[in-house]
Design an enzyme around this catalytic site. Structure first.
Site, PDB file in Angstrom:
ATOM      1  N   PHE A 124       0.871  -1.178   0.000  1.00  0.00           N
ATOM      2  CA  PHE A 124       0.000   0.000   0.000  1.00  0.00           C
ATOM      3  C   PHE A 124       0.905   1.225   0.000  1.00  0.00           C
ATOM      4  O   PHE A 124       2.046   1.162   0.467  1.00  0.00           O
ATOM      5  CB  PHE A 124      -0.878   0.007   1.259  1.00  0.00           C
ATOM      6  CG  PHE A 124      -2.367   0.015   0.987  1.00  0.00           C
ATOM      7  CD1 PHE A 124      -2.953  -0.956   0.187  1.00  0.00           C
ATOM      8  CD2 PHE A 124      -3.192   0.977   1.569  1.00  0.00           C
ATOM      9  CE1 PHE A 124      -4.332  -0.962  -0.030  1.00  0.00           C
ATOM     10  CE2 PHE A 124      -4.565   0.978   1.356  1.00  0.00           C
ATOM     11  CZ  PHE A 124      -5.133   0.009   0.554  1.00  0.00           C
ATOM     12  N   GLN A 237      -8.066  14.379   4.440  1.00  0.00           N
ATOM     13  CA  GLN A 237      -7.431  13.597   3.369  1.00  0.00           C
ATOM     14  C   GLN A 237      -8.332  13.454   2.147  1.00  0.00           C
ATOM     15  O   GLN A 237      -9.487  13.028   2.266  1.00  0.00           O
ATOM     16  CB  GLN A 237      -7.094  12.203   3.893  1.00  0.00           C
ATOM     17  CG  GLN A 237      -6.401  11.328   2.862  1.00  0.00           C
ATOM     18  CD  GLN A 237      -5.828  10.076   3.497  1.00  0.00           C
ATOM     19  OE1 GLN A 237      -6.551   9.142   3.807  1.00  0.00           O
ATOM     20  NE2 GLN A 237      -4.521  10.067   3.697  1.00  0.00           N
ATOM     21  N   HIS A 239      -8.589  11.236  -0.938  1.00  0.00           N
ATOM     22  CA  HIS A 239      -8.055   9.994  -1.507  1.00  0.00           C
ATOM     23  C   HIS A 239      -7.858  10.232  -2.998  1.00  0.00           C
ATOM     24  O   HIS A 239      -8.728  10.819  -3.652  1.00  0.00           O
ATOM     25  CB  HIS A 239      -9.072   8.868  -1.262  1.00  0.00           C
ATOM     26  CG  HIS A 239      -8.530   7.494  -1.492  1.00  0.00           C
ATOM     27  ND1 HIS A 239      -8.186   7.043  -2.743  1.00  0.00           N
ATOM     28  CD2 HIS A 239      -8.288   6.474  -0.640  1.00  0.00           C
ATOM     29  CE1 HIS A 239      -7.745   5.798  -2.633  1.00  0.00           C
ATOM     30  NE2 HIS A 239      -7.794   5.429  -1.371  1.00  0.00           N
ATOM     31  N   LEU A 253     -15.339   5.411  -3.778  1.00  0.00           N
ATOM     32  CA  LEU A 253     -13.924   5.057  -3.673  1.00  0.00           C
ATOM     33  C   LEU A 253     -13.494   3.950  -4.623  1.00  0.00           C
ATOM     34  O   LEU A 253     -14.217   2.976  -4.838  1.00  0.00           O
ATOM     35  CB  LEU A 253     -13.593   4.615  -2.247  1.00  0.00           C
ATOM     36  CG  LEU A 253     -12.089   4.588  -1.984  1.00  0.00           C
ATOM     37  CD1 LEU A 253     -11.542   5.991  -1.820  1.00  0.00           C
ATOM     38  CD2 LEU A 253     -11.741   3.743  -0.786  1.00  0.00           C
ATOM     39  N   GLU A 256      -7.200   1.768  -2.772  1.00  0.00           N
ATOM     40  CA  GLU A 256      -5.761   1.841  -3.010  1.00  0.00           C
ATOM     41  C   GLU A 256      -5.175   0.447  -3.281  1.00  0.00           C
ATOM     42  O   GLU A 256      -4.072   0.316  -3.810  1.00  0.00           O
ATOM     43  CB  GLU A 256      -5.100   2.463  -1.773  1.00  0.00           C
ATOM     44  CG  GLU A 256      -3.641   2.772  -1.952  1.00  0.00           C
ATOM     45  CD  GLU A 256      -3.122   3.716  -0.873  1.00  0.00           C
ATOM     46  OE1 GLU A 256      -3.896   4.567  -0.389  1.00  0.00           O
ATOM     47  OE2 GLU A 256      -1.945   3.594  -0.528  1.00  0.00           O
ATOM     48  N   ARG A 287      -0.842   9.362  -0.090  1.00  0.00           N
ATOM     49  CA  ARG A 287      -2.064   9.846  -0.719  1.00  0.00           C
ATOM     50  C   ARG A 287      -2.035  11.342  -1.013  1.00  0.00           C
ATOM     51  O   ARG A 287      -2.577  11.791  -2.024  1.00  0.00           O
ATOM     52  CB  ARG A 287      -3.262   9.541   0.188  1.00  0.00           C
ATOM     53  CG  ARG A 287      -3.546   8.069   0.230  1.00  0.00           C
ATOM     54  CD  ARG A 287      -4.683   7.744   1.155  1.00  0.00           C
ATOM     55  NE  ARG A 287      -4.943   6.308   1.056  1.00  0.00           N
ATOM     56  CZ  ARG A 287      -5.836   5.667   1.780  1.00  0.00           C
ATOM     57  NH1 ARG A 287      -6.565   6.315   2.668  1.00  0.00           N
ATOM     58  NH2 ARG A 287      -6.020   4.368   1.623  1.00  0.00           N
ATOM     59  N   HIS A 352     -12.034  12.008   1.794  1.00  0.00           N
ATOM     60  CA  HIS A 352     -12.054  10.631   2.275  1.00  0.00           C
ATOM     61  C   HIS A 352     -11.975  10.481   3.788  1.00  0.00           C
ATOM     62  O   HIS A 352     -12.681   9.677   4.377  1.00  0.00           O
ATOM     63  CB  HIS A 352     -10.861   9.912   1.640  1.00  0.00           C
ATOM     64  CG  HIS A 352     -10.784   8.460   1.919  1.00  0.00           C
ATOM     65  ND1 HIS A 352     -11.771   7.576   1.556  1.00  0.00           N
ATOM     66  CD2 HIS A 352      -9.806   7.706   2.521  1.00  0.00           C
ATOM     67  CE1 HIS A 352     -11.425   6.343   1.917  1.00  0.00           C
ATOM     68  NE2 HIS A 352     -10.250   6.408   2.514  1.00  0.00           N
ATOM     69  N   ARG A 387      -2.746  10.543   6.735  1.00  0.00           N
ATOM     70  CA  ARG A 387      -2.835   9.139   7.172  1.00  0.00           C
ATOM     71  C   ARG A 387      -2.332   8.195   6.091  1.00  0.00           C
ATOM     72  O   ARG A 387      -2.595   8.388   4.905  1.00  0.00           O
ATOM     73  CB  ARG A 387      -4.289   8.783   7.481  1.00  0.00           C
ATOM     74  CG  ARG A 387      -4.495   7.312   7.795  1.00  0.00           C
ATOM     75  CD  ARG A 387      -5.941   7.005   8.135  1.00  0.00           C
ATOM     76  NE  ARG A 387      -6.824   7.069   6.998  1.00  0.00           N
ATOM     77  CZ  ARG A 387      -7.223   6.013   6.270  1.00  0.00           C
ATOM     78  NH1 ARG A 387      -6.767   4.796   6.548  1.00  0.00           N
ATOM     79  NH2 ARG A 387      -8.060   6.165   5.271  1.00  0.00           N
TER      80      ARG A 387
END
Ligand SMILES: Cc1cc2nc3c(=O)[nH]c(=O)nc-3n(C[C@H](O)[C@H](O)[C@H](O)COP(=O)(O)OP(=O)(O)OC[C@H]3O[C@@H](n4cnc5c(N)ncnc54)[C@H](O)[C@@H]3O)c2cc1C
Length: 579
Positions: A124, A237, A239, A253, A256, A287, A352, A387
């Protein structure tokens, strides 16, 4: 018990508000320690936002990458958070995530396997090693199913489709909560020696978001109104990969995990543009970096017709795509008529996750208000300025458990809760008064205007003028919201009524985000100021804390919470990144 016109009341040692991963884990802990525990949630049990999580849970088990360990996970978390994280929280999180995942498995959670039957772990963005435990791209479903089974079998009393609108206080302590049943609008009072907030995020303040209807920042606003401090609110955040087409699903979404499994990002000219922004990590950059890169590509005219870029997995075997990313395959096939094994996906950034939330003690989850605890996305500290993907599912397990523990320790010595009838009457009247007849403001219209403001002026890129304009706009919306009225219908399942109240929360948290964003005159992590495009060394040592004062919203700087024994790890990472 009848309390100030409320015909239903319940008493607990510990009341948990929110039944996502954080709330469920907190309730399980509290109940297993012998506390009478109540769990309230505004949707059905099992439908909390956590269920939507796709990619995985970050934990340094080392099943795939034996060199992984908590120290590297800690370093990755701080690097991604641009060193504004609460170091103690990041340490506990990295150290305890493996045990929380193993525990899930002992409770019946089923995850994908390596050939030698260990829990599989995938790559990730921003994680040095393959670290995310997962089951295809439906990890949240398995996590919530497992916790829900455990909670139900443990006999925890659950109140679902019940929305909390106010925390109740006795002197300076939180001693309960007031809410309404969504089904029939009846009012209910809960008293408790300790209350845990676990209400998730607030993405619904923005137009384009991956968040569900539940994410209206209720816990952030409840904590703020009760006098608790909020931290890091400027960091929201975006995304990098949400759907941009068709219009009905914009923002939905695209996990990821698509990039984790080898998905490539290209602009409309076919270029792998991440080469320009982070040649070292490419698609697996953090991100904040990938979102800005996509935004820039589109702004500079290299976007697709629907205003996005392309995410491509067509080079992977179709069978792998369908096995590892089944939800993505179905999502694009059913919603956009695109077979992702044959054609690239069109994607763009979507609001997000809230890095900011109630400021809590790392070890116990205690907020700055006695009797009030918090865990999960409605709290701040662990993530700093940005994050890492996968860190939320581990965060909610680690700090859900800790908050449950902390709440029980507090409840053991707290006095019996006493309800102040005047507070209950006030909470009841503010909901009744929303049925004021015609002529008031329409909540849907105000919500749309709020979302447009936050999207255009408090988005991925910000500047002082835009933020000041947003603040003026928010003040105007707040004035108009004082006159908001239910557009029609009664108290039974009336979303117009519910939105009238949710709107107040969204306006409050939007103001906290905007004021903090205006104060932070630098760019860092998810906060990018066009008028202050660089890091600022002094700001790098400070968080922003927002609280409610007698004269309105207070916004102040606070030194980052560090731990001297972790300094070596941090310096080691900073030196490695500087090379
Ligand atoms: C599509 C998507 C995919 C994601 N994938 C991942 C991933 O793979 N890995 C990862 O780490 N993170 C992921 N995330 C982020 C992660 O899922 C969330 O941050 C996390 O699940 C939040 O958990 P929580 O327990 O704090 O809150 P939530 O799961 O949001 O639960 C909040 C609970 O509070 C209740 N509630 C809210 N307000 C009230 C109120 N006023 N009264 C009563 N109850 C209330 C709700 O009903 C709900 O039960 C993803 C997020 C999204 C949107």
């Amino acid at each position: 018990m009848a309390t100030a016109g409320v015909d239903e009341a319940h008493e607990f040692d510990v009341l948990v508000i929110g039944a996502g991963g954080a709330g469920l884990r907190a309730a399980i802990e509290a109940s297993s320690l012998g506390a009478r525990t109540g769990l309230v949630c505004k949707s059905l049990l099992g439908k909390a936002h956590t269920v939507m999580a796709e990619g995985g849970i970050a934990a340094s088990l080392g099943n795939v990458a034996p060199d992984d360990g908590w120290e590297v996970h800690f370093q990755d978390t701080l690097f991604s958070g641009k060193y504004l994280n609460n170091w103690r929280m990041a340490e506990l999180h990295a150290q305890e995530a493996p045990d929380r995942v193993r525990e899930l498995e002992q409770w019946g959670g089923v995850f994908d396997r390596t050939p030698d039957r260990k829990m599989a772990q995938r790559a990730f963005g921003g994680h040095t090693y393959d670290r995310l435990v997962h089951i295809g791209d439906r990890t949240g479903l398995e996590l919530i199913r497992t916790l829900q089974d455990k909670a139900v079998h443990q006999g925890i009393e659950v109140f679902m489709e019940c929305t909390i609108t106010r925390l109740l206080k006795a002197d300076d302590r939180v001693c309960g909560a007031f809410g309404y049943w969504r089904a029939d609008g009846r009012y209910v009072v809960f008293t408790a020696r300790a209350v845990v907030l676990a209400t998730g995020g607030g993405g619904k303040c923005w137009q384009v978001t991956s968040n569900s209807w539940e994410s209206t920042g209720d816990g952030h606003a409840l904590a703020y109104d009760a006098g608790a401090e909020l931290i890091d609110m400027e960091f929201v955040q975006f995304h990098p990969t949400g759907m941009v087409y068709p219009p009905g699903v914009v923002g939905l979404l695209v996990t990821e995990a698509v990039r984790g499994e080898g998905g490539l990002l290209r602009n409309a000219e076919g270029e792998r543009f991440m080469e320009r922004y982070d040649p070292k990590r490419m698609e697996l950059s953090t991100r904040d970096v990938v979102s800005r890169a996509i935004y820039t590509e589109v702004q500079e005219g290299r976007g697709t017709p629907h205003g996005g870029v392309l995410l491509d997995v067509t080079h992977l075997p179709a069978e792998t795509v369908k096995r590892k990313l089944p939800s993505m395959y179905e999502q694009f096939m059913e919603l956009a008529g695109v077979d992702i094994t044959q054609e690239p996906m069109e994607i763009g950034p979507t609001c997000h996750y809230f890095m900011g939330g109630a400021r809590v003690d790392a070890d116990t989850g205690a907020t700055s208000v006695p009797g009030l605890f918090g865990a999960g996305e409605c709290t701040g500290g662990i993530n700093g300025a940005n994050r890492l993907g996968g860190n939320s599912l581990s965060d909610i397990l680690v700090f859900g458990r800790r908050a449950g523990d902390g709440a029980v320790a507090h409840a053991d010595t707290a006095p019996a809760p006493e309800v102040d009838d005047a507070q209950v009457a006030g909470a009841r009247d503010e909901l009744d008064d929303l049925f004021g007849g015609p002529g008031g403001e329409d909540p849907y219209e105000l919500h749309a205007e709020l979302q447009a403001t936050m999207q255009s002026d408090v988005g991925i890129y910000r500047d002082g003028d835009g933020l000041a304009k947003a603040l003026e706009r928010l003040e105007e919306l707040q004035r108009r919201a004082a006159n908001v009225r239910v557009p029609g219908g009664g108290k039974s399942f009336n979303p117009g009524w519910h939105l009238c109240r949710d709107l107040e929360n969204m306006l409050t948290i939007s103001e906290t985000v905007t004021r903090a964003a205006l104060m932070r005159e630098e760019s860092r992590g998810a906060h990018s100021r066009l008028d202050f495009p660089d890091f600022d060394a002094d700001w790098g040592e400070h968080n922003i804390v927002v609280s409610k004062g007698d004269d309105g919203m207070h916004v102040e700087r606070r030194p980052v919470v560090k731990e001297s024994e972790l300094a070596g790890l941090v310096e080691q990472r900073k030196a490695a990144e500087a090379k």
